[in-house]
Write an enzyme that holds these catalytic residues in place. Structure first.
Site, mmCIF file in Angstrom:
data_model
loop_
_atom_site.group_PDB
_atom_site.id
_atom_site.type_symbol
_atom_site.label_atom_id
_atom_site.label_comp_id
_atom_site.label_asym_id
_atom_site.label_seq_id
_atom_site.Cartn_x
_atom_site.Cartn_y
_atom_site.Cartn_z
ATOM 1 C CE LYS A 138 -8.940 -0.596 3.524
ATOM 2 N NZ LYS A 138 -9.797 0.374 2.645
ATOM 3 C CD GLU A 160 -8.180 -0.316 -0.638
ATOM 4 O OE1 GLU A 160 -7.635 -0.910 0.090
ATOM 5 O OE2 GLU A 160 -9.168 0.560 0.107
ATOM 6 N N GLY A 191 -13.349 4.323 2.781
ATOM 7 C CA GLY A 191 -12.195 5.241 2.999
ATOM 8 C C GLY A 191 -12.902 6.838 2.812
ATOM 9 C CB SER A 242 -17.165 4.977 5.802
ATOM 10 O OG SER A 242 -16.301 5.249 4.850
ATOM 11 C CD GLU A 297 -15.042 -4.114 2.250
ATOM 12 O OE1 GLU A 297 -14.683 -3.532 3.360
ATOM 13 O OE2 GLU A 297 -14.106 -4.168 1.245
ATOM 14 C CG HIS A 337 -10.209 -4.819 -0.264
ATOM 15 N ND1 HIS A 337 -9.911 -3.533 -0.933
ATOM 16 C CD2 HIS A 337 -10.749 -4.510 0.750
ATOM 17 C CE1 HIS A 337 -10.457 -2.539 -0.097
ATOM 18 N NE2 HIS A 337 -11.067 -3.136 0.858
ATOM 19 C CG ASN A 347 -8.395 -4.320 5.025
ATOM 20 O OD1 ASN A 347 -7.100 -4.629 4.815
ATOM 21 N ND2 ASN A 347 -8.772 -4.230 3.761
#
Ligand code: PGA
Length: 252
Positions: A13, A98, A174, A214, A168, A96, A11
């Site tokens: 992003k 985010e 991240g 991560s 996730e 996701h 991904n």
């Protein structure tokens, strides 16, 4: 027990201009030729057409990071499923964290996107995961369970063949913090047991559940060795060919 093919997805992003995306895709295609797993890359929308030219006819699948929940029309700034198909996308990441946290996507919106994708025969990577606050409050299993139930509302067992789930934990994305293999596997197991309850044992055994947060070359092997972890959704480490390929090559 069903054998599930491992699935490693990148991904990207909001990273990489088109020329950079093309050269990263070229390196990945070259290095992933002998991959023992399914490989997907999801560049930003505007780079999709050019990256498609690189992955066409290879074992690397083209993915998108999001899509609209409507087919067409007055939806300023959105990208439709037909537009994604038109540029050769065959899988889309939906839900996701985010998108959920920064852009307010709800379970209901995510569910409508999943239903549309399936109706249009588009594969989906459906993301779920708890925040740090939720984990510390002992609510991780409950949160993930609700996300799965609500996200898959009205999806039939047959239609689930289009869906991969990605667990996730938000606190691991991240941040450099990874869930321990055991913590991750425990949640994957809860998801698999839930699928058995909602659908069937056969379906639950077949479902590919990726871990994300991560994932790096250093921890990929241990995570992927766990019974219920069938792949990875990789953010940061998918932006460097060497790292992403090392993760792919940790699948033997
Ligand atoms: P990360 O991102 O690998 O950079 O933690 C994973 C993701 O958000 O899919």
């Amino acid at each position: 027990m069903a054998t599930r093919k491992k699935y490693i997805a990148g991904n990207w992003k909001m990273n990489k201009l088109t020329a950079e995306a093309v050269s990263l895709a070229e390196e990945i295609v070259e290095g992933a030729k002998e991959a023992k797993c399914k490989v997907m890359i999801a560049p930003p929308f505007v780079a999709l057409s050019e990256v498609k030219k690189i992955v066409k006819g290879t074992n690397v699948i083209l993915g998108a990071q999001n899509m609209a929940n409507e087919k067409s029309g007055a939806h300023t700034g959105e990208v439709s499923i037909d537009m994604l198909k038109d540029v050769g996308v065959s899988v889309v990441i939906i839900g996701h964290s985010e998108r959920r946290i920064l852009y307010g996507e709800t379970d209901a919106l995510i569910n409508s996107k999943i239903l549309l994708a399936i109706k249009e025969k588009m594969n989906v990577i459906f993301c779920v995961g708890e925040t740090l606050e939720e984990r510390e409050a002992g609510k991780a299993f409950e949160v993930v369970t609700n996300q799965v139930i609500n996200g898959l509302k009205d999806v039939t067992e047959k239609e689930l063949s289009f869906v991969t789930i990605a667990y996730e934990p938000v606190w691991a994305i991240g941040t450099g913090k990874t869930a321990t293999e055991k913590d991750a596997d425990d949640v994957h197991k809860i998801i698999r047991e839930l699928l058995e309850k909602l659908y069937s044992k056969e379906l639950a055994q077949k479902m590919v559940i990726q871990y994300g947060g991560s994932v790096k070359p250093e921890n990929a092997g241990a995570l992927l060795a766990m019974e219920n972890i069938d792949g990875a959704l990789v953010g940061g480490a998918s932006l460097k060919a060497e790292q992403f390929l090392a993760i792919i090559n940790s699948v033997k």
